[in-house]
Design a protein around this motif. Structure first.
Motif, short mmCIF file in Angstrom:
data_model
loop_
_atom_site.label_atom_id
_atom_site.label_comp_id
_atom_site.label_asym_id
_atom_site.label_seq_id
_atom_site.Cartn_x
_atom_site.Cartn_y
_atom_site.Cartn_z
N VAL A 39 0.84 -1.20 0.00
CA VAL A 39 0.00 0.00 0.00
C VAL A 39 0.87 1.25 0.00
O VAL A 39 1.78 1.38 0.82
CB VAL A 39 -0.93 0.04 1.23
N THR A 40 0.63 2.16 -0.92
CA THR A 40 1.26 3.47 -0.95
C THR A 40 0.36 4.44 -0.18
O THR A 40 -0.84 4.48 -0.44
CB THR A 40 1.42 3.99 -2.38
N ILE A 41 0.93 5.20 0.74
CA ILE A 41 0.12 6.09 1.59
C ILE A 41 0.76 7.47 1.64
O ILE A 41 1.96 7.59 1.86
CB ILE A 41 0.00 5.53 3.02
N LEU A 50 -4.59 6.23 -0.01
CA LEU A 50 -4.03 4.88 0.05
C LEU A 50 -4.24 4.22 -1.31
O LEU A 50 -5.37 4.14 -1.80
CB LEU A 50 -4.71 4.04 1.15
N LYS A 51 -3.15 3.76 -1.91
CA LYS A 51 -3.22 3.13 -3.23
C LYS A 51 -2.78 1.67 -3.11
O LYS A 51 -1.79 1.35 -2.46
CB LYS A 51 -2.32 3.86 -4.22
N LEU A 95 -6.71 0.58 -7.10
CA LEU A 95 -7.53 1.20 -6.07
C LEU A 95 -6.90 2.46 -5.51
O LEU A 95 -5.71 2.47 -5.19
CB LEU A 95 -7.75 0.20 -4.93
N VAL A 96 -7.70 3.49 -5.38
CA VAL A 96 -7.27 4.74 -4.75
C VAL A 96 -8.32 5.13 -3.72
O VAL A 96 -9.44 5.53 -4.08
CB VAL A 96 -7.05 5.87 -5.77
N PHE A 97 -7.98 5.00 -2.45
CA PHE A 97 -8.86 5.40 -1.36
C PHE A 97 -8.44 6.78 -0.87
O PHE A 97 -7.25 7.04 -0.70
CB PHE A 97 -8.75 4.42 -0.19
N SER A 237 -18.31 10.97 7.95
CA SER A 237 -18.58 11.29 6.55
C SER A 237 -17.54 10.58 5.67
O SER A 237 -16.34 10.79 5.85
CB SER A 237 -18.50 12.80 6.32
N PRO A 238 -17.98 9.75 4.74
CA PRO A 238 -17.03 8.96 3.96
C PRO A 238 -16.26 9.78 2.94
O PRO A 238 -16.77 10.76 2.40
CB PRO A 238 -17.91 7.92 3.26
N GLY A 239 -15.04 9.36 2.67
CA GLY A 239 -14.26 9.89 1.57
C GLY A 239 -14.67 9.19 0.29
O GLY A 239 -15.86 8.96 0.04
N SER A 240 -13.68 8.78 -0.50
CA SER A 240 -14.00 8.19 -1.80
C SER A 240 -13.06 7.05 -2.12
O SER A 240 -11.99 6.91 -1.51
CB SER A 240 -13.89 9.25 -2.90
N VAL A 241 -13.46 6.24 -3.08
CA VAL A 241 -12.60 5.18 -3.60
C VAL A 241 -12.84 5.09 -5.11
O VAL A 241 -13.97 5.17 -5.57
CB VAL A 241 -12.87 3.83 -2.92
N THR A 242 -11.76 4.98 -5.87
CA THR A 242 -11.85 4.78 -7.30
C THR A 242 -11.02 3.57 -7.68
O THR A 242 -10.13 3.15 -6.95
CB THR A 242 -11.35 6.00 -8.09
#
Length: 243
Positions: A39-41, A50-51, A95-97, A237-242
């Motif tokens: 994981v890249t952070i 986080l990737k 994945l990008v969180f 409140s949630p962030g995002s994931v792509t």
């Protein structure tokens, strides 16, 4: 917040062939518990990014027929007498969180999505308590591999319930990962007690001191019963994931 500095480095995950790079940045110390080879952070504004390629760093029957099969395939050897492998195989993701750096309680309930609602410390996605169509996991549980994960139709491997590889390696009271709202997820044991749903609130968490947060923080816990990880929605409140 404790600040740590991560030097520029590139690491290769030998089991899956993934390569990640981490850059100079300041992060809460708890994020050192993520596997830096998977994981890249880094911090970007008010978010932690986080990737991950989402590949589990443990063996699975769902690696059969993939490019990683020679080292990562393992036939099912768990305890579920009704185990039935689903037709999907594991594939690499992109994945990008983005999760809040300073999470706080939301004024309204945000429903958890179908798909990734969080990320485990090994870069694997965390899903909610539902199978497709928001039905109970009653039947789908029978397709979980020996580490309690499986891939969905596009090959995205994920955990809905306790990730046995992580809890067996780090302890059942260990940090498991974070949900999209930035709040941590811990295993089913706290202060020597195995928790049940009755010990937790409607979101499947509570606020107490943890090993990583000596001043206390809201956090989720895994339990053996539905909703397993999360309840009626995100606490924050949630962030995002792509992907």
């Amino acid at each position: 917040m404790v600040t740590v500095f991560i030097l520029l480095s590139t690491a290769c995950n030998k089991s899956t062939g993934s390569s990640v790079t981490s850059s100079n940045t300041s992060l809460p110390a708890v994020f050192k518990k993520f596997d830096s080879s998977l994981v890249t952070i880094y911090v970007e504004g008010g978010y932690i990014v986080l990737k991950s390629n989402g590949l589990p760093n443990h063996k699975s029957p769902y690696y059969k027929g993939t490019q990683w099969a020679a080292t990562m395939y393992e036939a099912y050897n768990g305890t579920n007498a009704n185990w039935n492998q689903n037709p999907n195989t594991i594939t690499a993701q992109n994945l990008v969180f983005k999760i809040p750096l300073n999470p706080s309680k939301s004024a309204s309930v945000n429903e958890t999505p179908m798909g990734p609602m969080g990320i485990a410390t090994n870069g694997v996605c965390i899903f909610n308590q539902y199978a497709a169509g928001r039905v109970a996991l009653t039947d789908e549980i029978n397709s979980f591999d020996q580490y309690n994960g499986h891939p969905q139709q596009s090959g995205q491997y994920h955990y809905h319930v306790e990730p046995l590889f992580l809890t067996s390696r780090s302890g059942r009271d260990a940090l498991i990962g974070f949900l999209l709202d930035g709040f941590p997820v811990y295993g089913p044991v706290e202060n020597g007690k195995t928790l049940t749903d009755a010990d937790l609130d409607a979101y499947h968490g509570h606020t107490t001191i943890t090993a990583d947060y000596p001043n206390g923080i809201y956090h989720y816990h895994i339990t053996s019963d539905a909703p397993y990880i999360n309840g009626t929605g995100f606490y924050g409140s949630p962030g995002s994931v792509t992907n």
